[in-house]
Write an enzyme that holds these catalytic residues in place. Structure first.
Site, PDB file in Angstrom:
ATOM      1  CG  ASP A 337      -1.681   1.281   1.391  1.00 16.81           C
ATOM      2  OD1 ASP A 337      -2.555   1.530   0.548  1.00 16.81           O
ATOM      3  OD2 ASP A 337      -1.395   2.047   2.333  1.00 16.81           O
ATOM      4  CD  GLU A 390      -2.378   2.283  -3.331  1.00 17.86           C
ATOM      5  OE1 GLU A 390      -3.580   2.571  -3.377  1.00 17.86           O
ATOM      6  OE2 GLU A 390      -1.673   2.480  -2.324  1.00 17.86           O
TER       7      GLU A 390
END
Length: 671
Positions: A337, A390
């Site tokens: 993330d 990401e």
């Protein structure tokens, strides 16, 4: 002939030639770090085992429990819990020269006190005061249902979980990932929190039937606030107790493996919750133990703390966290993330309008190195492990190996694609859709860097925004989805929903991702219980009954997704080379391309259908339609006869009937 002295990424990407030295320095820092790790620990796998030293463990040789904690700036540490009636001062810990504190509890004396499921904390006296803290490496944390206080929980089950996934291999799934992004808690239809076991029994079979080969699980690491979607992590080595026990999580992973499904975790190493009671913030009394000091250690947009990736102990903590999840729970990899925030000191809050932005003072080179080491650890553990970034800035080499001059991820999430679709749906009427822009957004990626394409993820469905289906059909989804109903808004929405998903998966990358429920056009947004919605679970669940109801049109979208995924998987489209454009008609809004020896034809025309539409195909032969979005079984109007074949003429042209808002896939008939 390529120069062996120049890193491969420079040889392959000519636009990076002006940054040869920058990329080479990046590689040199990585080489030096690996040499130091090998000198220090023998290997990166051994370097990443601090979780076996710190925390609470039973030592057979000494016949007792040992608890160790790294807290270099603390004045005193005391172990407290159920075992000593929460006496904060009866069990002081001793400090060594490295800032490690420890206490040994002999079995003979504590065998009736140190018990499975017993609660513990560590009382820390430091410059910031005296606090009861949760041990940093604790393996389980549980919240008291009455006072909502979190505490560490001793976890020593009598019998170890028995894995049966020894023959499972993630090799094929990694080479052709079809990813189902999901959240365990919101995966059930009930108004409440779902469990690991419920997911294993109720949802895994749906994922298998849908043709997906990989699960990406969110919110697994413990987090104090459920509504954070798992992104404000407090306890990095604890699977959240909201969904069940560690053994129940293992059962879920094991069952997925038995079905041939890989399981990857949405791992959050980009930041941490700022809470002092539950998390790592000011653990030893300072603001710079795990995190950067001062404003540098605080993310204003996320209201959270930022790791100091340059500190040896922090690197060990995070790398050990990765190894722990792979070894203990058999995770097959990770979706990292917030990689853009990790990479840059400005956290991506700039326009990346020049290549210098990828190498200037805004780059956190300690963080770059950490990500290189993380990927090296993952792939050293197993070459079949998968890592996904990401990342939205376009950092060069994000999904190339460190040896090539890159960061080492296997894939980068194509975050621009869902942004493109949402902006298009929000701001452009259908007749203004730009086919050149669509082609560019779906194909703009380096040829040697793999991408996960997706039309929407959890980001697009979170409260404040809407899923693609809801943007297309909105309130009509409540009243006009009956199979016997006629509604122009629903007709348009279903047609475009199918087209958007097929063009994204076939054109946009080397992997594909779908967020749970969006395969059948799940209505509404995602909103977790909070004060603003009176702690409601209405929007923190998935309404599977909509797709299962034979009287509703959701079943058509669900079946389309199954057939689409099956075709993509059967023909290994995602493993094939980038698509080759055959034809683009901006005025008629038609796009035709070839990939994996299949011909993909899209008409985004809002009203016109074309008879005898001519398409030039790469090879002569007879072509058949093998997938048609307008078929009645997908809620279409059955305007194309599936029995018709399309032979090429002398110029390799075929002529087809092309209805408006339709996609079809053609394959040359084998002779």
């Amino acid at each position: 002939m390529k120069d062996p002295n120049i890193l491969p990424i420079i040889q392959d990407e000519s636009w990076l030639e002006g940054h040869t030295q920058d990329i080479y320095k990046r590689y040199q820092r990585y080489q030096s770090a690996m040499e130091e790790i090998i000198s220090y620990s023998g290997s990166i796998l051994e370097f990443a085992r601090s979780h076996e030293y710190y925390g609470i463990h039973f030592e057979k040789l000494r016949n007792g429990w040992i608890y160790r904690e790294w807290a270099p700036n603390a004045h005193n540490l005391f172990l407290t819990g159920d075992f000593n009636q929460w006496d904060r001062y009866s069990h002081p810990m001793k400090r060594n020269y490295r800032g490690d504190w420890e206490i040994f509890l002999p079995y003979d004396k504590y065998k009736d006190k140190i018990l499975h499921k017993g609660k513990v904390k560590v009382h820390v006296e430091a410059d910031n005061g005296a606090y009861d803290r949760i041990p940093a490496y604790i393996r389980r944390v549980e919240q008291d249902p009455e006072n909502h206080d979190f505490a560490g929980q001793l976890w020593f089950p009598e019998t170890e979980f028995q894995w049966t996934d020894h023959d499972f291999s993630a090799e094929n799934n990694k080479s052709h990932p079809l990813i189902y992004e999901c959240h365990i808690g919101m995966a059930q239809e009930k108004l409440g929190v779902g469990t690991y076991l419920e997911f294993a029994e109720n949802i895994l079979p749906r994922i298998k039937a849908g043709g997906y080969n990989t699960i990406q699980m969110m919110a697994i690491m413990e987090h104090p606030y459920y509504g954070s979607f798992g992104y404000h992590v407090s306890n990095f080595f604890s699977p959240t107790s909201r969904f069940g026990t560690p053994e129940e999580l293992k059962y879920l992973v094991n069952k997925a493996h038995e079905m041939g499904i890989s399981v990857i975790m949405d791992i959050v190493h980009s930041h941490a919750v700022k809470n002092i009671n539950e998390g790592l913030n000011e653990f030893d009394g300072s603001d710079h133990q795990y995190f950067h000091p001062g404003p540098k250690g605080y993310h204003e947009g996320w209201d959270s703390k930022l790791f100091d990736y340059g500190k040896l102990e922090v690197k060990q903590f995070l790398l050990s966290n990765i190894l722990y999840w792979m070894e203990e729970f058999h995770f097959d990899g990770f979706r990292f993330d917030g990689v853009t925030s990790i990479l840059y000191l400005h956290h991506g809050h700039t326009d990346f309008d020049s290549t210098e932005k990828y190498f200037d003072e805004g780059v956190d080179y300690d963080a770059v190195l950490y990500l290189q080491l993380a990927n090296t650890l993952i792939h050293t553990y197993s070459e079949n492990q998968i890592s996904i970034a990401e990342e939205v800035s376009g950092m060069p080499g994000i999904s190339r190996s460190p040896e090539d001059g890159g960061i080492g991820f296997d894939f980068r999430l194509a975050m621009g694609i869902p942004d493109f679709w949402i902006k298009t749906l929000k701001h452009k009427p259908d007749e203004h859709w730009d086919m050149f822009e669509m082609w560019h957004e779906l194909t703009n990626r380096p040829k040697k860097e793999k991408t996960i394409a997706y039309a929407e993820s959890h980001d697009q469905a979170l409260v404040g925004d809407k899923s693609i289906a809801f943007w297309l059909m909105d309130k009509e989804m409540y009243f006009s989805m009956g199979v016997e109903q006629t509604n122009l808004v629903v007709d348009r929405g279903m047609a475009l929903h199918k087209l958007i998903r097929l063009i994204t998966i076939s054109l946009g990358g080397e992997g594909y991702l779908n967020f749970i429920g969006n395969e059948f056009g799940h209505p509404e947004w995602v909103d977790f219980p909070r004060v603003g919605n009176d702690w409601s679970y209405q929007y923190a669940r998935r309404q599977w009954s909509l797709a299962d109801n034979e009287d509703l049109k959701y079943k058509y979208l669900d079946l389309w997704d199954k057939k689409m995924i099956s075709l993509i998987d059967q023909h290994k489209v995602l493993k094939s080379e980038h698509a080759k454009q055959i034809y683009l008609d901006a005025e008629k809004k038609i796009l035709v391309f070839e990939r994996a020896d299949l011909i993909f034809v899209f008409s985004f025309n809002i009203s016109e259908s074309y008879f005898g539409y001519e398409i030039n195909v790469p090879t002569p032969g007879e072509y058949m339609v093998i997938l048609d979005s307008d078929e009645s079984e997908f809620g279409g109007f059955q305007r194309i006869d599936p029995s018709i074949s399309y032979p090429t003429d002398d110029q390799n042209n075929i002529q087809i009937y092309l209805p408006n808002r339709t996609a079809m896939v053609l394959e040359k008939r084998k002779s």
